[in-house]
Design an enzyme around this catalytic site. Structure first.
Site, PDB file in Angstrom:
ATOM      1  CB  THR A 135      -0.889   0.119   1.154  1.00  0.00           C
ATOM      2  OG1 THR A 135      -1.932  -1.095   1.007  1.00  0.00           O
ATOM      3  CG2 THR A 135      -1.732   1.116   1.209  1.00  0.00           C
ATOM      4  CB  SER A 142       3.992  -6.456   0.255  1.00  0.00           C
ATOM      5  OG  SER A 142       2.850  -7.510   0.243  1.00  0.00           O
ATOM      6  CB  THR A 181      15.243   3.450  11.132  1.00  0.00           C
ATOM      7  OG1 THR A 181      15.627   4.890  11.579  1.00  0.00           O
ATOM      8  CG2 THR A 181      16.120   2.312  11.440  1.00  0.00           C
ATOM      9  CB  CYS A 201     -15.156  -6.528   3.774  1.00  0.00           C
ATOM     10  SG  CYS A 201     -15.894  -7.356   5.261  1.00  0.00           S
TER      11      CYS A 201
END
Lengths: 394, 398
Positions: A75, A202, A243, A329
């Site tokens: 995201t 990811s 970091t 959802c």
């Protein structure tokens, strides 16, 4: 405690591979250094580990390691790419082309940019979940700054013709951003072959830890540029301050390395499981059908059980199997999947859709068991529906 | 006589929960019980609201106006898999909480205890609920919950005390029975819920502080209807919706028949003997609607000998006056009983049809037993619900 249900929701997240965890562990305690500490051994070791991970991840998508920017997840990568590149563009390049079946992270970011005054084109898809390449080409304007289209859909697994999209983008000199969160580590990706300029993905979808992601940014021919969205230091070549999550990145790297080695074999394995699952369900529940059946990711299926409320079904079987309704959802307002609606599914059918995704640790027995549990639960609910209907008509 | 706010409406929910539980047992389905054990601020349901959750996702009863059920269902499924109780807290004052949804209008913190039910345990929480329904005796149901360890295994519905001294407890009750009994006596006196905090003594290492929710449950309202004419149907239907137990009395067997009233207890009798086999206590309402002056009068006379607090009679004021005068002449002085006679029957809501009259009668009985006057809530100053609670701190010396 009773034995845990069988996990068939690998598209939501995956368990960490035990090898990944082992590789990460020393970086919490012994090698805890800050990768930005330039003047001692702790920092040097941490940086070295981060750079190794960067190479492992770059290798998985056939990129160069300097093209990988670490983030907190897909995201963030999506936000960084879309907002960053549109802000780095000349102001007149204010148009983005995307599709109606993108992940919420892309759609929400586009909606935000739309509010800010940018123009967004949302491409339609057909009933198979595919965009039209002609429509894509037609929607490109002089102002178009970016084409944002996903690699594989998170609800149906439908694969976009990424190479063709990349070709079109290059032909018109438009930047191509590809959200490949579901596809990385599952199918062979080559960012050069596909002419992708930005790509988000990811760790936790490829048996790595949660909280780590990456953004691929093309470094040459042509060089992709973004404006940083987060300030506070020159980490990640000034593209993303903060970091670095060293243990997470180390785990991400290891996970990518395992995928590079196992992806081909694992792809065939999960595809066989998925196909067995689909065949089993379709034969035991005659009314069921699969959404987006053509070219798909090997490990996911999206099945409609007509007249069954998917939420009720999933909760009823939750003791035995863990599945999902489209994308996770939020809130209490029941919204049917925007992906399935865009594919032309009626509201009531979209509410009856279930996503089942298998993975590295799925066993053949799990599939047999899941087919049995689901078939029974569906026929129970069908009977209940019939009784209700009789009661109403009485 | 002081009547505090009755909570007999809960009985219907309890009945439904027991029925759903028994069905689940037949189908060998797992269940969990969710109980609202504590409310801070306002909420739709008060402590004592319950919901049974079956493993297939079916719900019976309610813990809120519908906003918490979806999440509680998921938590209950988790509880069934974990096999231990969970105290879950909902903060409906948080307007940004997308989980519960915005704009509830409620503004409170609601604690719900969700406990797995072991069907082989003969003193499991549902069994205790079942005992609540047995005989028309007030009960105190004791549910323990932990404010500092939401997964504490000491939590649960553990104890049932009846006013007549019959008790039922689970063998694992975490607090000494005699201690609990002491506090329970106060609950029977005050007729309102108690919260008793049992804190562990300071030198104890483990976190064993527990709160007991002592719930006072009155027996269900018993409605005795004299007369089984057609105008009684809507009254019986409304009382059924409320979960009241209903007894119908009439002298005419073709009127008071199971065919006409399959769910009611029926008594066919002449007026003098009509009440002989009916239990009449302070949660019994008698409604005289025989449309027969003599029958009504005889029953009214018979009722005057019982500790009844609601006698309603259909008909104008003149009818009652005449009746009272005649009874006096015959040597029956109703005296203090007059306070409990409501005639003309019903609240002043403009009722015309038998359905509307039924509504006005039912509302009047509800108001009388709750010690309220009826009227518009908007004209009320202060709170709608008397949620009298008593909190007691007790230290456990280990």
């Amino acid at each position: 405690m009773i034995s845990s249900p069988i996990y068939l929701d690998y598209c939501a997240t995956t368990p960490c591979d035990p090898n990944v965890v082992q590789t990460m562990l020393p970086y919490f305690t012994e090698h805890f250094g800050n990768a930005a500490s330039r003047d001692h051994n702790f920092g040097w070791l941490a940086l070295d580990a981060v750079e190794l991970a960067r190479e492992q991840i770059a290798h998985l998508i056939r990129a160069s390691s300097k093209e990988i920017v670490f983030t907190s997840g897909a995201t963030e990568s999506i936000n960084l790419a879309l907002k960053g590149l549109i802000e780095a563009n000349e102001p007149e390049r204010n148009h983005i082309i995307t599709s109606k079946v993108e992940h919420q992270a892309v759609l929400d970011t586009c909606a935000y940019l739309e509010k800010k005054g940018y123009a967004i084109t949302y491409l339609d898809v057909d009933e198979q979940g595919l965009i039209s390449l002609d429509a894509l080409e037609e929607s490109i304007q002089e102002q178009t700054g970016c084409i944002a289209l996903m690699y594989g859909n998170n609800e149906t697994g439908v694969l976009n013709p990424v190479r063709e999209i990349g070709g079109i983008a290059r032909k018109y000199g438009v930047c191509f951003f590809c959200d490949a969160t579901q596809a990385v580590g599952k199918v062979a990706i080559d960012v050069n072959r596909d002419e992708i300029d930005f790509m988000s993905f990811s760790a936790h979808k490829i048996y790595g830890p949660k909280g780590v992601g990456a953004l691929f940014m093309r470094s040459n021919q042509p060089r992709a540029k973004i404006l940083r969205q987060q300030h506070g230091g020159d980490h990640e070549r000034g593209n993303r301050s903060g970091t670095l999550n060293v243990p997470g990145i180390v785990g991400f790297g290891k996970a990518a390395e395992i995928c590079s080695k196992e992806m081909h074999r694992e792809g065939l394995f999960v595809q066989r499981l998925r196909d067995t699952l689909e065949e089993g369900l379709l034969s035991s529940i005659p009314s069921a059908y699969v959404n987006g059946a053509r070219n798909r990711l090997p490990h996911v299926t999206n099945i409609v059980f007509p007249s069954i409320d998917a939420e009720m079904l999933l909760l009823a079987v939750s003791k035995h199997v863990a599945l999902s309704r489209g994308s996770a959802c939020s809130g209490i307002t029941q919204k049917s999947s925007h992906v399935l609606r865009a594919m032309g599914l009626a509201e009531n059918f979209a509410r009856s859709a279930v996503r089942i995704s298998v993975g590295r640790f799925t066993k053949e027995d799990d599939i047999t068991y899941a087919v049995k549990i689901l078939s029974n639960a569906v026929s129970d609910l069908e009977n209940k529906n019939n009784v209700d209907r009789e009661l109403i008509h009485r | 006589m002081l009547i505090t706010s009755g909570r007999s409406g809960l009985m219907k929910e309890i009945k439904q929960i027991i029925q759903a539980y028994e069905e689940a047992c037949i189908h060998k389905q797992k269940v969990a019980l969710a109980t609202v054990v504590h409310v801070e601020g306002s909420s739709y349901r008060s402590p004592g609201a319950r919901m049974l959750i079956k493993e297939d996702g079916m719900l019976t009863g309610a813990i809120s106006g519908g906003c918490l059920e979806g999440d509680a269902l998921r938590k209950a499924l988790m509880v069934m898999m974990q096999g231990k109780p969970l105290l879950t807290t909902y903060d409906t004052s948080d307007e940004d909480d997308a989980f519960i949804g915005v704009g509830l209008g409620c503004n409170g913190i609601i604690k719900v205890l969700i406990e797995p039910i072991k069907q082989e345990d003969e003193t499991n929480p549902v069994m205790l609920l079942k005992a609540v329904l047995q005989n028309r005796q007030p009960s105190v149901l004791v549910t323990f919950f932990s404010m500092d360890n939401k997964w504490s295994e000491n939590q649960g519905t553990h104890l049932l005390l009846k006013e007549n001294g019959v008790n039922m407890q689970r063998n694992t009750t975490p607090i000494d029975f005699q201690r609990v009994l002491e506090e329970a006596k106060g609950v029977f006196e005050k007729k309102c819920p108690f919260f008793v905090q049992y804190s562990s003594s300071e030198n104890e290492l483990n976190n064993s502080s527990l709160t007991a929710f002592m719930e006072y449950i009155e027996p269900t309202t018993s409605l005795v209807v004299l007369g089984a004419g057609n105008d009684v149907f809507p009254l019986v239907q409304l009382a059924e919706v409320l979960g009241w137990s209903i007894t119908l009395v009439d002298g005419r067997p073709n009127y008071a028949s199971t065919q006409r009233f399959p769910t009611c207890q029926l008594v066919v009798s002449e007026p003098e003997k009509a009440l002989q086999n009916i239990v009449i206590d302070d949660k019994t309402a008698a409604v005289l609607m025989t449309h027969n002056y003599h029958y009504d009068k005889q029953v009214l006379k018979a009722l005057s000998a019982h500790p009844i607090t609601y006698i309603g009679m259909l008909g104008p004021k003149k009818k009652l006056d005449k009746m009272l005068e005649e009874l006096k002449e015959e040597g029956t002085d109703l005296g203090q009983k007059l306070l409990h006679i409501y005639s003309p029957i019903g609240l002043h809501i403009g009722a015309e049809t038998s359905e509307e009259i039924a509504l006005s009668i039912i509302a009047e009985i509800k108001a009388v037993f709750a010690g309220k006057t009826g009227g518009y809530l908007r004209d009320l100053l202060g709170r709608i619900h008397d949620r009298n609670t008593v909190t007691i701190d007790t230290v456990i010396n280990a």
